[in-house]
Write a protein that holds these residues in place. Structure first.
Motif, mmCIF file in Angstrom:
data_model
loop_
_atom_site.group_PDB
_atom_site.id
_atom_site.type_symbol
_atom_site.label_atom_id
_atom_site.label_comp_id
_atom_site.label_asym_id
_atom_site.label_seq_id
_atom_site.Cartn_x
_atom_site.Cartn_y
_atom_site.Cartn_z
ATOM 1 N N GLY A 77 16.196 9.243 -23.851
ATOM 2 C CA GLY A 77 16.103 10.031 -25.069
ATOM 3 C C GLY A 77 17.408 10.159 -25.829
ATOM 4 N N ASN A 78 17.351 10.950 -26.889
ATOM 5 C CA ASN A 78 18.515 11.218 -27.719
ATOM 6 C C ASN A 78 19.478 12.169 -27.014
ATOM 7 O OD1 ASN A 78 17.476 9.680 -29.833
ATOM 8 N ND2 ASN A 78 16.392 11.422 -30.716
ATOM 9 N N ALA A 79 20.593 12.386 -27.661
ATOM 10 C CA ALA A 79 21.569 13.343 -27.149
ATOM 11 C C ALA A 79 20.955 14.739 -27.121
ATOM 12 C CB ALA A 79 22.810 13.338 -28.038
ATOM 13 N N THR A 80 21.339 15.534 -26.135
ATOM 14 C CA THR A 80 20.794 16.881 -25.995
ATOM 15 C C THR A 80 21.839 17.817 -25.411
ATOM 16 O OG1 THR A 80 19.038 18.213 -24.999
ATOM 17 C CG2 THR A 80 19.876 16.380 -23.690
ATOM 18 N N GLY A 111 28.132 7.658 -21.543
ATOM 19 C CA GLY A 111 28.972 8.791 -21.886
ATOM 20 C C GLY A 111 28.304 9.844 -22.748
ATOM 21 N N VAL A 112 27.010 9.672 -23.072
ATOM 22 C CA VAL A 112 26.266 10.630 -23.896
ATOM 23 C C VAL A 112 25.271 11.380 -23.017
ATOM 24 C CG1 VAL A 112 24.697 10.904 -25.862
ATOM 25 C CG2 VAL A 112 26.492 9.154 -25.930
ATOM 26 N N ILE A 113 25.250 12.709 -23.121
ATOM 27 C CA ILE A 113 24.282 13.512 -22.379
ATOM 28 C C ILE A 113 22.937 13.411 -23.096
ATOM 29 C CG2 ILE A 113 23.713 15.800 -21.504
ATOM 30 C CD1 ILE A 113 26.167 14.509 -20.246
ATOM 31 N N ARG A 114 21.954 12.846 -22.406
ATOM 32 C CA ARG A 114 20.674 12.534 -23.036
ATOM 33 C C ARG A 114 19.495 13.212 -22.347
ATOM 34 N NH1 ARG A 114 21.104 7.806 -25.942
ATOM 35 N NH2 ARG A 114 23.024 6.627 -25.680
ATOM 36 N N HIS A 115 18.370 13.235 -23.098
ATOM 37 C CA HIS A 115 17.092 13.618 -22.485
ATOM 38 C C HIS A 115 16.660 12.515 -21.512
ATOM 39 C CE1 HIS A 115 16.027 17.077 -24.988
ATOM 40 N NE2 HIS A 115 16.396 16.396 -26.061
ATOM 41 N N PRO A 116 16.421 12.845 -20.244
ATOM 42 C CA PRO A 116 15.894 11.839 -19.297
ATOM 43 C C PRO A 116 14.391 11.671 -19.497
ATOM 44 C CG PRO A 116 16.170 13.926 -18.176
ATOM 45 C CD PRO A 116 16.658 14.149 -19.592
ATOM 46 N N THR A 117 14.002 11.066 -20.618
ATOM 47 C CA THR A 117 12.581 11.004 -20.977
ATOM 48 C C THR A 117 11.703 10.277 -19.948
ATOM 49 O OG1 THR A 117 13.238 9.220 -22.495
ATOM 50 C CG2 THR A 117 12.810 11.372 -23.451
ATOM 51 N N ILE A 160 6.669 12.813 -27.473
ATOM 52 C CA ILE A 160 7.946 12.531 -26.812
ATOM 53 C C ILE A 160 8.807 11.573 -27.615
ATOM 54 C CG2 ILE A 160 7.253 10.534 -25.403
ATOM 55 C CD1 ILE A 160 9.352 13.539 -24.211
ATOM 56 N N GLU A 161 8.192 10.735 -28.464
ATOM 57 C CA GLU A 161 8.962 9.772 -29.247
ATOM 58 C C GLU A 161 9.888 10.443 -30.257
ATOM 59 O OE1 GLU A 161 8.904 6.286 -28.719
ATOM 60 O OE2 GLU A 161 7.881 7.096 -26.953
ATOM 61 N N PHE A 162 9.633 11.707 -30.590
ATOM 62 C CA PHE A 162 10.500 12.409 -31.537
ATOM 63 C C PHE A 162 11.898 12.635 -30.974
ATOM 64 C CE2 PHE A 162 6.473 13.868 -33.596
ATOM 65 C CZ PHE A 162 6.755 13.372 -34.870
ATOM 66 N N ILE A 163 12.043 12.557 -29.651
ATOM 67 C CA ILE A 163 13.380 12.766 -29.076
ATOM 68 C C ILE A 163 13.910 11.485 -28.440
ATOM 69 C CG2 ILE A 163 13.035 15.240 -28.699
ATOM 70 C CD1 ILE A 163 12.578 14.603 -25.711
ATOM 71 N N LYS A 164 13.398 10.333 -28.902
ATOM 72 C CA LYS A 164 13.875 9.058 -28.384
ATOM 73 C C LYS A 164 14.497 8.222 -29.498
ATOM 74 C CE LYS A 164 11.270 6.792 -25.486
ATOM 75 N NZ LYS A 164 10.080 6.154 -24.877
ATOM 76 N N PRO A 165 15.478 7.366 -29.166
ATOM 77 C CA PRO A 165 16.184 6.562 -30.175
ATOM 78 C C PRO A 165 15.423 5.302 -30.557
ATOM 79 C CG PRO A 165 17.125 6.145 -28.035
ATOM 80 C CD PRO A 165 16.071 7.211 -27.833
ATOM 81 N N VAL A 166 14.413 5.461 -31.382
ATOM 82 C CA VAL A 166 13.628 4.310 -31.827
ATOM 83 C C VAL A 166 13.733 4.184 -33.340
ATOM 84 C CG1 VAL A 166 12.008 4.459 -29.917
ATOM 85 C CG2 VAL A 166 11.532 5.711 -32.022
#
Length: 273
Positions: A145-148, A159-165, A209-215
C-alpha cells in the motif's frame, strides 16, 4: 527482515513469491479434488474438465489484461524484456476472466447447471497462501500500500512506512472464509449462490482496498486524465480516482446486483401469481 525474502534450498535461491504462488496452486487444486470426493460431486468429469478449461484460459487472459491496465509501465518494459510479461497479473482479473471463460464454454457446450460452489474454498485458500508470498516480497511486488502513519504500517524495503495490504487481505480472506463456511453449513442456498457471494464480497473488498494502493488511477473529475498515486508521503494527500481494477470490480458488482434484484422480482411476481 529484509525484502524481498529469498529462501535458500540446498544452495538454490528461491524467491518467496515463487514458493508461495506454487504452493497456492498445489494446495488449492488438492483441496478441490478432496472436496469433489468428500461432497460426492454430482457434476460429471467431462463437464468439470470443460469448465476447468474455460476457467484456466479465461483466468490467464483476464489476469494479464487487467494486470497491464493496472501497471501500464510493465507493457512498455515487456516489449524489451519478455520477463516483464509474466510480472503483469492480478487476482481479480484472473477471477473475472475465469468466470467469463466458464460462462462462455458452458454456453457453447449447453451446460446449464451452476458449477462454481465447489471452487470457493479452494480459491480462498489459494489466494490466502499466495498473499503470504506478496507480503514477503515487499514493495517490488507492486501489491503493497501507500505510505501511512498507522501503527500497522512498516518498511517494505524502500524506506517508506506502508500499509501491508497483502496482510490486510489475508485477514479479510480468513474472515470471509469463516463466514462462508457458516453460511454453507446453516443456510440452504441455491446452487451457485455460494460462489456468487464470494465474488461479490471479493470485488467489494478489492474496490475499497485499492484506494490505499499505489496504482495508476483515472480521475473522474478531470476527463479521465491519468493520476499516478505515488507510494510516498505525497500519496497521503493524493486525490483519489478509480483504477481499471476498481472499474472492473464495480462492473461485476453491478452485474450481480442486477442479477439478484431480477431474481427477487421474479420470485415476488411468482408469489403473487
Amino acid at each position: 527482515m529484509h525484502f524481498p525474502v529469498v529462501f535458500d534450498l540446498f544452495g538454490m535461491a528461491l524467491p518467496a513469491h515463487l514458493v508461495f504462488e506454487t504452493l497456492a496452486y498445489a494446495v488449492g487444486f488438492r483441496l478441490y479434488l478432496w472436496l469433489r470426493r468428500a461432497q460426492s460431486d454430482t457434476i460429471g468429469d467431462k463437464t468439470r474438465m470443460t469448465v476447468l478449461l474455460g476457467a484456466v484460459v479465461g483466468a490467464a487472459l483476464g489476469s494479464k489484461m487487467l494486470g497491464f491496465a493496472e501497471h501500464p509501465d510493465l507493457w512498455r518494459r515487456a516489449l524489451h524484456n519478455p520477463l516483464y510479461f509474466f510480472a503483469a497479473k492480478t487476482i481479480l482479473g484472473g477471477l473475472l476472466g475465469g468466470l467469463i471463460g466458464v460462462e462462455a464454454v458452458k454456453a457453447a457446450a449447453g451446460i446449464t447447471r451452476s458449477t462454481g460452489d465447489i471452487y470457493v474454498f479452494p480459491l480462498l485458500t489459494a489466494i490466502f497462501i499466495g498473499r503470504i508470498g506478496c507480503l514477503l516480497t515487499g514493495v517490488s511486488d507492486g501489491t503493497w500500500g501507500n505510505a501511512t502513519h498507522l501503527v500497522t504500517g512498516f518498511d517494505a524495503g524502500d524506506g517508506v512506512i506502508r500499509h501491508p495490504t497483502p496482510g490486510y487481505e489475508m485477514v479479510f480472506l480468513a474472515a470471509l472464509g469463516l463466514a462462508l463456511f457458516i453460511v454453507h453449513q446453516r443456510v440452504k442456498l441455491r446452487e451457485g449462490d455460494l460462489f456468487k457471494i464470494f465474488i461479490v464480497a471479493y470485488c467489494a473488498w478489492r474496490f475499497l482496498i485499492e484506494f490505499i494502493k499505489p496504482v495508476t488511477t483515472y480521475s473522474l473529475t478531470s476527463s479521465l486524465n491519468i493520476v499516478q498515486n505515488v507510494a510516498t508521503e505525497d500519496a497521503l494527500r493524493a486525490v483519489p480516482g478509480l483504477s481499471w481494477l476498481q472499474v472492473s470490480a464495480l462492473v461485476a458488482l453491478a452485474y450481480y446486483a442486477a442479477y439478484f434484484a431480477w431474481r427477487v422480482l421474479g420470485e415476488v411476481r411468482n408469489g403473487h401469481a
